[in-house]
Write a protein that holds these residues in place. Structure first.
Motif, mmCIF file in Angstrom:
data_model
loop_
_atom_site.group_PDB
_atom_site.id
_atom_site.type_symbol
_atom_site.label_atom_id
_atom_site.label_comp_id
_atom_site.label_asym_id
_atom_site.label_seq_id
_atom_site.Cartn_x
_atom_site.Cartn_y
_atom_site.Cartn_z
ATOM 1 N N PRO A 196 -1.244 1.239 -19.705
ATOM 2 C CA PRO A 196 -2.435 1.623 -20.466
ATOM 3 C C PRO A 196 -3.064 2.918 -19.950
ATOM 4 N N PHE A 197 -3.038 3.120 -18.634
ATOM 5 C CA PHE A 197 -3.599 4.341 -18.061
ATOM 6 C C PHE A 197 -2.806 5.567 -18.508
ATOM 7 N N LEU A 198 -1.485 5.487 -18.404
ATOM 8 C CA LEU A 198 -0.638 6.620 -18.797
ATOM 9 C C LEU A 198 -0.747 6.894 -20.294
ATOM 10 N N ASP A 199 -0.868 5.839 -21.094
ATOM 11 C CA ASP A 199 -1.063 6.009 -22.534
ATOM 12 C C ASP A 199 -2.371 6.745 -22.828
ATOM 13 N N SER A 200 -3.432 6.390 -22.113
ATOM 14 C CA SER A 200 -4.729 7.038 -22.343
ATOM 15 C C SER A 200 -4.697 8.502 -21.900
ATOM 16 N N VAL A 201 -3.991 8.793 -20.823
ATOM 17 C CA VAL A 201 -3.868 10.185 -20.370
ATOM 18 C C VAL A 201 -3.075 10.993 -21.401
ATOM 19 N N ARG A 228 -8.947 8.728 -6.166
ATOM 20 C CA ARG A 228 -9.720 7.483 -6.184
ATOM 21 C C ARG A 228 -10.119 7.035 -7.582
ATOM 22 N N ARG A 229 -10.449 7.969 -8.453
ATOM 23 C CA ARG A 229 -10.850 7.603 -9.814
ATOM 24 C C ARG A 229 -9.692 6.974 -10.563
ATOM 25 N N SER A 230 -8.529 7.609 -10.481
ATOM 26 C CA SER A 230 -7.351 7.102 -11.199
ATOM 27 C C SER A 230 -6.904 5.748 -10.661
ATOM 28 N N VAL A 231 -6.802 5.628 -9.348
ATOM 29 C CA VAL A 231 -6.354 4.358 -8.760
ATOM 30 C C VAL A 231 -7.327 3.241 -9.114
ATOM 31 N N SER A 232 -8.620 3.517 -9.037
ATOM 32 C CA SER A 232 -9.629 2.532 -9.410
ATOM 33 C C SER A 232 -9.473 2.114 -10.868
ATOM 34 N N GLU A 233 -9.307 3.084 -11.746
ATOM 35 C CA GLU A 233 -9.171 2.797 -13.177
ATOM 36 C C GLU A 233 -7.903 2.005 -13.473
ATOM 37 N N ILE A 234 -6.798 2.366 -12.831
ATOM 38 C CA ILE A 234 -5.522 1.682 -13.072
ATOM 39 C C ILE A 234 -5.608 0.214 -12.656
ATOM 40 N N ILE A 235 -6.141 -0.044 -11.463
ATOM 41 C CA ILE A 235 -6.249 -1.425 -10.976
ATOM 42 C C ILE A 235 -7.183 -2.232 -11.883
ATOM 43 N N ALA A 243 3.971 10.061 -7.175
ATOM 44 C CA ALA A 243 5.041 10.487 -8.082
ATOM 45 C C ALA A 243 4.517 10.742 -9.491
ATOM 46 N N LEU A 244 3.504 9.984 -9.907
ATOM 47 C CA LEU A 244 2.942 10.130 -11.250
ATOM 48 C C LEU A 244 1.788 11.137 -11.293
ATOM 49 N N GLY A 245 1.412 11.662 -10.125
ATOM 50 C CA GLY A 245 0.333 12.645 -10.070
ATOM 51 C C GLY A 245 -1.052 12.048 -10.261
ATOM 52 N N CYS A 246 -1.215 10.791 -9.899
ATOM 53 C CA CYS A 246 -2.527 10.160 -10.072
ATOM 54 C C CYS A 246 -3.006 9.515 -8.770
ATOM 55 N N LEU A 247 -2.803 10.235 -7.660
ATOM 56 C CA LEU A 247 -3.215 9.709 -6.361
ATOM 57 C C LEU A 247 -4.620 10.215 -6.027
ATOM 58 N N THR A 288 0.835 -1.205 0.000
ATOM 59 C CA THR A 288 0.000 0.000 0.000
ATOM 60 C C THR A 288 0.864 1.248 0.000
ATOM 61 N N ILE A 289 1.904 1.253 0.796
ATOM 62 C CA ILE A 289 2.842 2.381 0.831
ATOM 63 C C ILE A 289 3.481 2.564 -0.542
ATOM 64 N N ASN A 290 3.885 1.462 -1.168
ATOM 65 C CA ASN A 290 4.495 1.529 -2.499
ATOM 66 C C ASN A 290 3.508 2.070 -3.534
ATOM 67 N N LEU A 291 2.264 1.580 -3.494
ATOM 68 C CA LEU A 291 1.247 2.049 -4.431
ATOM 69 C C LEU A 291 1.035 3.552 -4.281
ATOM 70 N N LYS A 292 0.941 4.021 -3.047
ATOM 71 C CA LYS A 292 0.749 5.457 -2.805
ATOM 72 C C LYS A 292 1.943 6.269 -3.301
ATOM 73 N N ALA A 293 3.144 5.762 -3.091
ATOM 74 C CA ALA A 293 4.346 6.471 -3.535
ATOM 75 C C ALA A 293 4.390 6.572 -5.057
ATOM 76 N N ILE A 294 4.102 5.472 -5.735
ATOM 77 C CA ILE A 294 4.103 5.472 -7.204
ATOM 78 C C ILE A 294 3.016 6.411 -7.733
ATOM 79 N N SER A 295 1.816 6.297 -7.179
ATOM 80 C CA SER A 295 0.707 7.149 -7.612
ATOM 81 C C SER A 295 1.005 8.616 -7.398
#
Length: 94
Positions: free
Chosen positions: A85-90, A22-29, A16-20, A7-14
């Motif tokens: 795929p998420f970053l490509d769509s953005v 709920r909508r983005s995390v839900s879509e990415i997963i 850093a990429l500016g997608c922290l 969870t800590i890693n997921l939050k750190a990655i999100s």
């Protein structure tokens, strides 16, 4: 690795990429192959000490309940798979 560390890693990655959010995390997963609602994503990214007062007709009414959740290994792996795929769509939308 523990779910808490994932969870800590997921939050750190999100973050850093500016997608922290709920909508983005839900879509990415979900893009990674594991269905994830916005509510579930919200619980995953919420701070570790978040609680609320329970209301309603349950026996928990008036007590403090946890509002957080840790990501499962399957969700974390799906997050990693869904990032590209998420970053490509953005990028296409920009």
């Amino acid at each position: 690795m523990t779910n808490q560390q994932l969870t800590i890693n997921l939050k750190a990655i999100s973050s850093a990429l500016g997608c922290l959010d709920r909508r983005s995390v839900s879509e990415i997963i979900t893009l990674g192959g594991v269905e994830c609602s916005k509510s579930r994503a919200d619980a995953i990214i919420r701070g570790a000490g978040a609680v609320k007062n329970a209301t309603g007709n349950s026996e928990l009414a008036g007590t403090k309940i946890n509002r957080t959740a840790t990501v499962t290994p399957e969700e974390f792996n799906a997050f990693c798979l869904g990032l590209r795929p998420f970053l490509d769509s953005v990028e296409r939308e920009a």
